[in-house]
Design an enzyme around this catalytic site. Structure first.
Site, mmCIF file in Angstrom:
data_model
loop_
_atom_site.group_PDB
_atom_site.id
_atom_site.type_symbol
_atom_site.label_atom_id
_atom_site.label_comp_id
_atom_site.label_asym_id
_atom_site.label_seq_id
_atom_site.Cartn_x
_atom_site.Cartn_y
_atom_site.Cartn_z
ATOM 1 N N HIS A 50 0.812 -1.210 0.000
ATOM 2 C CA HIS A 50 0.000 0.000 0.000
ATOM 3 C C HIS A 50 0.851 1.270 0.000
ATOM 4 O O HIS A 50 1.947 1.293 0.537
ATOM 5 C CB HIS A 50 -0.894 0.041 1.249
ATOM 6 N N LYS A 80 6.087 6.245 8.365
ATOM 7 C CA LYS A 80 5.552 5.208 9.249
ATOM 8 C C LYS A 80 6.665 4.618 10.115
ATOM 9 O O LYS A 80 7.748 4.319 9.603
ATOM 10 C CB LYS A 80 4.928 4.068 8.443
ATOM 11 N N TYR A 127 1.617 0.782 14.222
ATOM 12 C CA TYR A 127 2.373 1.761 13.456
ATOM 13 C C TYR A 127 1.953 3.175 13.801
ATOM 14 O O TYR A 127 0.790 3.473 13.990
ATOM 15 C CB TYR A 127 2.309 1.507 11.949
ATOM 16 N N ASP A 139 -6.581 -5.854 -2.522
ATOM 17 C CA ASP A 139 -5.176 -6.226 -2.733
ATOM 18 C C ASP A 139 -5.016 -7.261 -3.840
ATOM 19 O O ASP A 139 -3.946 -7.380 -4.431
ATOM 20 C CB ASP A 139 -4.544 -6.730 -1.438
#
Length: 193
Positions: free
Chosen positions: A65, A74, A134, A176
């Protein structure tokens, strides 16, 4: 300093693996999972605005992604189980554009992976269950997520398929399953290969 930082892993500028110092004895352990002063001392000056957490079972593959208009830095880690975590450089003009790096993150090794803006990111759960955390530097924006196929031959990530499974057994979301190819992504962005 409560962390050690391996910078520019796999020769990719900005990607860092962070290993925190763990203080343990027969009672258990203590670890600082984030210390702004330590991060800044290492040249990692980020302002995180949102923390996220997900749980997944063995064989779940999330990714690859990226954010289209609101990119995020991140800082990722695993608090239960193990995942194989991957970042792919999509920064236009980067000398490592299209190059990737993967690392095993686990509750046991407590490593963290710092992924700057401009990367596609994904992970595969290799333990029976995993919880993934995250920190991000921009808020979630619906409809801003793009994706690349996890098994694109031009990116060539060597995903460690969990024991007892085949690639056909991997669990992907519907979106996905139809992510773009690396070649299509490059063509859409006017990038010649």
């Amino acid at each position: 300093m409560a962390i050690t930082v391996e910078k520019n892993v796999n020769g990719i500028e900005g990607l860092c693996v962070i290993t925190p110092k763990v203080f343990g004895d027969e009672r258990g352990y203590f670890v600082e999972t984030y210390n702004e002063n330590d991060m800044k001392a290492e040249g990692l000056d980020y302002v995180f605005v949102q923390d996220n957490q997900s749980a997944s079972k063995k064989g779940v593959l999330r990714g690859l992604h990226f954010q289209k208009n609101f990119p995020q830095d991140k800082l990722v880690r695993v608090i239960s189980g193990e995942v194989y975590d991957v970042a792919v450089d999509l920064r236009e003009g980067s000398k490592t554009f299209g190059k990737h790096y993967g690392i095993l993150l686990s509750a046991e090794n407590k490593k963290q992976f710092m992924i700057p803006k401009g990367f596609a990111h994904g992970f595969l759960v290799v333990s029976d269950y995993a919880e993934f955390c995250y920190k991000v530097t921009d808020f979630y924006h619906p409809n801003d997520e793009g994706g690349l196929m996890y098994n694109d031959p031009d990116i060539a990530v060597q995903w460690p398929i969990p024991e007892g499974m085949t690639e056909a057994d991997l669990i992907l979301s519907d979106k996905d399953k139809v992510n773009a190819s690396y070649k299509d992504y490059c063509a859409e962005h006017g990038i010649s290969l």
